[in-house]
Design a protein around this motif. Structure first.
Motif, PDB file in Angstrom:
ATOM      1  N   VAL A 217       0.347  -1.216  -0.005  1.00 47.18           N
ATOM      2  CA  VAL A 217       0.139  -0.560  -0.141  1.00 47.18           C
ATOM      3  C   VAL A 217       0.501   1.411  -0.090  1.00 47.18           C
ATOM      4  O   VAL A 217       0.641   2.525  -0.663  1.00 47.18           O
ATOM      5  CB  VAL A 217      -1.087   0.266   1.362  1.00 47.18           C
ATOM      6  N   ARG A 218       1.562   1.122   0.433  1.00 46.96           N
ATOM      7  CA  ARG A 218       2.955   2.643   0.616  1.00 46.96           C
ATOM      8  C   ARG A 218       3.418   3.036  -0.462  1.00 46.96           C
ATOM      9  O   ARG A 218       3.338   3.608  -1.100  1.00 46.96           O
ATOM     10  CB  ARG A 218       4.218   1.790   1.768  1.00 46.96           C
TER      11      ARG A 218
ATOM     12  N   ALA B  32       0.907   4.405  -2.935  1.00 43.17           N
ATOM     13  CA  ALA B  32       0.758   5.259  -2.369  1.00 43.17           C
ATOM     14  C   ALA B  32       1.774   6.519  -2.946  1.00 43.17           C
ATOM     15  O   ALA B  32       1.991   7.447  -3.655  1.00 43.17           O
ATOM     16  CB  ALA B  32       0.609   5.833  -0.670  1.00 43.17           C
TER      17      ALA B  32
ATOM     18  N   LYS C 112      -2.609   8.961  -1.477  1.00 35.28           N
ATOM     19  CA  LYS C 112      -3.968   8.163  -0.742  1.00 35.28           C
ATOM     20  C   LYS C 112      -2.903   6.579  -0.421  1.00 35.28           C
ATOM     21  O   LYS C 112      -2.543   6.114  -1.584  1.00 35.28           O
ATOM     22  CB  LYS C 112      -4.363   8.409  -2.022  1.00 35.28           C
ATOM     23  N   HIS C 113      -3.456   6.186   0.610  1.00 35.24           N
ATOM     24  CA  HIS C 113      -3.072   4.481   0.784  1.00 35.24           C
ATOM     25  C   HIS C 113      -4.420   4.263   0.130  1.00 35.24           C
ATOM     26  O   HIS C 113      -5.547   4.540   0.530  1.00 35.24           O
ATOM     27  CB  HIS C 113      -3.595   4.560   2.165  1.00 35.24           C
TER      28      HIS C 113
ATOM     29  N   ILE D 174      -6.150   0.942   1.427  1.00 36.13           N
ATOM     30  CA  ILE D 174      -7.119   0.583   2.219  1.00 36.13           C
ATOM     31  C   ILE D 174      -6.297   1.557   3.733  1.00 36.13           C
ATOM     32  O   ILE D 174      -5.033   2.087   3.885  1.00 36.13           O
ATOM     33  CB  ILE D 174      -6.294  -0.229   2.704  1.00 36.13           C
TER      34      ILE D 174
ATOM     35  N   LEU E 211      -4.561   1.969   7.036  1.00 32.82           N
ATOM     36  CA  LEU E 211      -3.560   1.877   7.560  1.00 32.82           C
ATOM     37  C   LEU E 211      -3.225   1.954   9.188  1.00 32.82           C
ATOM     38  O   LEU E 211      -2.983   1.054   9.649  1.00 32.82           O
ATOM     39  CB  LEU E 211      -2.017   1.097   6.637  1.00 32.82           C
TER      40      LEU E 211
ATOM     41  N   GLY F 190      -0.195   5.524  12.453  1.00 29.18           N
ATOM     42  CA  GLY F 190       1.352   5.510  12.314  1.00 29.18           C
ATOM     43  C   GLY F 190       2.453   5.129  10.657  1.00 29.18           C
ATOM     44  O   GLY F 190       3.124   5.001   9.948  1.00 29.18           O
ATOM     45  N   ALA F 191       0.937   4.243  10.273  1.00 27.16           N
ATOM     46  CA  ALA F 191       1.555   3.490   8.389  1.00 27.16           C
ATOM     47  C   ALA F 191       1.739   5.150   7.620  1.00 27.16           C
ATOM     48  O   ALA F 191       2.540   5.745   6.782  1.00 27.16           O
ATOM     49  CB  ALA F 191       0.625   2.749   7.813  1.00 27.16           C
ATOM     50  N   ALA F 192       0.959   5.713   7.839  1.00 24.20           N
ATOM     51  CA  ALA F 192       0.171   6.298   6.866  1.00 24.20           C
ATOM     52  C   ALA F 192       1.298   8.080   7.391  1.00 24.20           C
ATOM     53  O   ALA F 192       2.572   8.689   6.976  1.00 24.20           O
ATOM     54  CB  ALA F 192      -0.968   8.021   7.333  1.00 24.20           C
TER      55      ALA F 192
ATOM     56  N   GLU G  30       4.247   7.040   8.372  1.00 28.68           N
ATOM     57  CA  GLU G  30       5.575   6.675   7.685  1.00 28.68           C
ATOM     58  C   GLU G  30       5.701   6.487   6.436  1.00 28.68           C
ATOM     59  O   GLU G  30       6.646   6.667   5.300  1.00 28.68           O
ATOM     60  CB  GLU G  30       5.374   4.741   8.396  1.00 28.68           C
ATOM     61  N   THR G  31       4.385   6.877   5.640  1.00 22.26           N
ATOM     62  CA  THR G  31       4.417   6.587   4.248  1.00 22.26           C
ATOM     63  C   THR G  31       4.768   8.357   4.073  1.00 22.26           C
ATOM     64  O   THR G  31       5.674   8.655   2.962  1.00 22.26           O
ATOM     65  CB  THR G  31       3.137   6.134   3.547  1.00 22.26           C
TER      66      THR G  31
ATOM     67  N   ASN H  17       8.932   8.618   3.540  1.00 26.65           N
ATOM     68  CA  ASN H  17       9.210   8.073   3.362  1.00 26.65           C
ATOM     69  C   ASN H  17       9.692   9.144   2.086  1.00 26.65           C
ATOM     70  O   ASN H  17       9.963   8.847   1.489  1.00 26.65           O
ATOM     71  CB  ASN H  17       8.889   6.286   2.731  1.00 26.65           C
TER      72      ASN H  17
ATOM     73  N   ILE I 181       9.246   3.446  11.562  1.00 29.66           N
ATOM     74  CA  ILE I 181       7.802   3.259  12.149  1.00 29.66           C
ATOM     75  C   ILE I 181       7.477   1.780  11.300  1.00 29.66           C
ATOM     76  O   ILE I 181       6.875   1.713  10.432  1.00 29.66           O
ATOM     77  CB  ILE I 181       6.742   4.260  12.516  1.00 29.66           C
ATOM     78  N   THR I 182       7.409   1.279  12.319  1.00 31.06           N
ATOM     79  CA  THR I 182       6.405  -0.686  12.137  1.00 31.06           C
ATOM     80  C   THR I 182       4.986  -0.055  12.639  1.00 31.06           C
ATOM     81  O   THR I 182       5.004  -1.106  11.810  1.00 31.06           O
ATOM     82  CB  THR I 182       6.983  -1.196  12.881  1.00 31.06           C
TER      83      THR I 182
ATOM     84  N   ASN J  34       1.410   0.255  12.496  1.00 33.01           N
ATOM     85  CA  ASN J  34       0.417   0.828  11.894  1.00 33.01           C
ATOM     86  C   ASN J  34      -0.343   2.121  12.371  1.00 33.01           C
ATOM     87  O   ASN J  34      -1.080   2.387  12.039  1.00 33.01           O
ATOM     88  CB  ASN J  34      -0.199  -0.249  10.941  1.00 33.01           C
TER      89      ASN J  34
END
Lengths: 123, 245
Positions: free
Chosen positions: A95-96, A99, B70-71, B73, B75, B78-80, B82-83, B86, B187-188, B190
């Motif tokens: 998903v990352r 995105a 945009k993810h 799904i 998540l 935390g996941a957002a 980290e994205t 990144n 960050i692992t 999520n």
């Protein structure tokens, strides 16, 4: 607790942990086959369970089988949890990547003379 | 909702801007418009990560001259985050990265004060703390319910034990990092345990950090969306049993 019990327990734990960490699926399948064969053996020869049980210091053969079952179930549960966490990690990575590779950008605003005075939000 | 006009903004998406604001968002159509409006007025470079919202969050964000990810799904925050980190590290020239909440709890005017310690070169990470400001005598602090105050304080206590960091506010999404420092943080977690995870990694990497006082506004809206006591227990579980091998 006697020496036999302690060593057997440690060996089983080490075996289970190393199998659960191993990425080689064949090892796991081999393990499951082994467990099934052992289970079958105890079903056909219940007295053997009692013999082994006395050797390790557990009361009855049925108790031994029960304890083995608990160990097996616990191993299976932790192995499944680890696999699930790995899968979740992979989903997150997918998903990352999607995105980041597809950012939604606004086009640059039009030049002054081409601009409209009020742009309606396009929801 | 204020009507937005393109003429209001002089900023275009500047890929070589040194300060980037990273905003994870999930179903924040009520507040995100105003936040982005104010940020764009001040010419900040902004990245919004839409964690698969089901409302108009994404379409509102896309009206502004910012980058929106945009993810596919949902998540978790935390996941957002980290994205977002990144993307900023790999696709921008950001030197200072600020994480900012999309629910209106944080104050845009304090972005400068959270970056200043980084610019001076002495610090790698700056953490916002709502507890550094003088506390009033009433049980409600800035509108925060007493139960939440207690839960946060317990979180602080727990974090001090596990990370040995002397931090006063462990779950504040208002943070700033230098590029070099952020590269060391991954960050692992999520969902909501990422706050504690960030602190653990700050401690493990021996990053130089400081805290600055920030205002956290508790409105009826944010209180509804805020972390319940139950959620704090969830976080605890995640941190203890959620580690990868």
């Amino acid at each position: 607790m006697n020496f036999f019990q302690v060593t057997i327990t440690l060996l089983i734990i080490i075996l289970l942990v190393s199998i659960s960490r191993s990425r080689v699926i064949i090892l796991e399948r081999f393990f499951y086959i082994l467990v099934s064969l052992v289970g079958l053996y105890f079903i056909f020869f219940p007295e053997s369970a009692s013999v082994i049980a006395k050797l390790v210091g557990i009361g009855r053969g049925a108790d031994l089988v029960f304890y083995l079952f608990i160990l097996f179930t616990w191993f299976w549960f932790s192995s499944s949890s680890i696999k699930m966490r790995r899968t979740e990690r992979k989903i997150t990575d997918i998903v990352r990547a999607m995105a980041i590779e597809n950012p939604l950008r606004l086009s640059k605003p039009a030049k002054d003379d081409e601009k409209k005075t009020n742009v309606q939000p396009n929801c | 909702m204020t009507r937005i006009t393109y003429e209001s903004y002089e900023q275009q998406i500047t890929q070589n801007s040194t300060v980037w604001i990273v905003i994870p968002a999930y179903n924040e159509e009520a507040t995100i418009g105003q936040i982005l409006h104010d940020l764009c007025q001040k010419n900040y470079s902004v990245l919004v990560i839409d964690d698969c919202s089901t409302d108009k969050t994404k379409s509102i964000a896309m009206q502004f001259p910012i980058v929106v990810l945009k993810h596919a799904i949902n998540l978790g925050q935390g996941a957002a985050l980290e994205t977002g980190f990144n993307y900023v590290l790999n696709y921008t020239q950001a030197k200072y990265i600020v994480s900012f909440d999309s629910d209106g709890q944080h104050n845009i005017d304090e972005i400068q004060s959270i970056i200043n310690p980084l610019v001076s070169g002495t610090y790698d990470v700056v953490l916002g703390s709502r507890f550094l400001k003088p506390i009033s005598n009433t049980i409600k602090i800035n509108g925060m319910p007493a139960i939440k105050f207690l839960t946060l304080k317990i979180g602080v206590f727990f974090t001090r034990i596990t990370t040995r960091l002397k931090v006063t506010d462990t779950h504040n999404g208002f943070r700033a990092f230098t590029r070099v420092a952020l590269r060391k943080i991954h960050i692992t977690q999520n969902r909501m345990a990422h706050g504690s995870e960030i602190l653990m990694q700050i401690a493990r990497n021996k990053l130089v950090y400081c805290e600055v006082p920030v205002d956290v506004k508790y409105t009826e809206y944010s209180r509804k969306k805020g972390q319940s006591v139950l959620n704090s227990l969830n976080i605890l579980w995640d941190l203890i049993f959620g580690r990868e091998e």
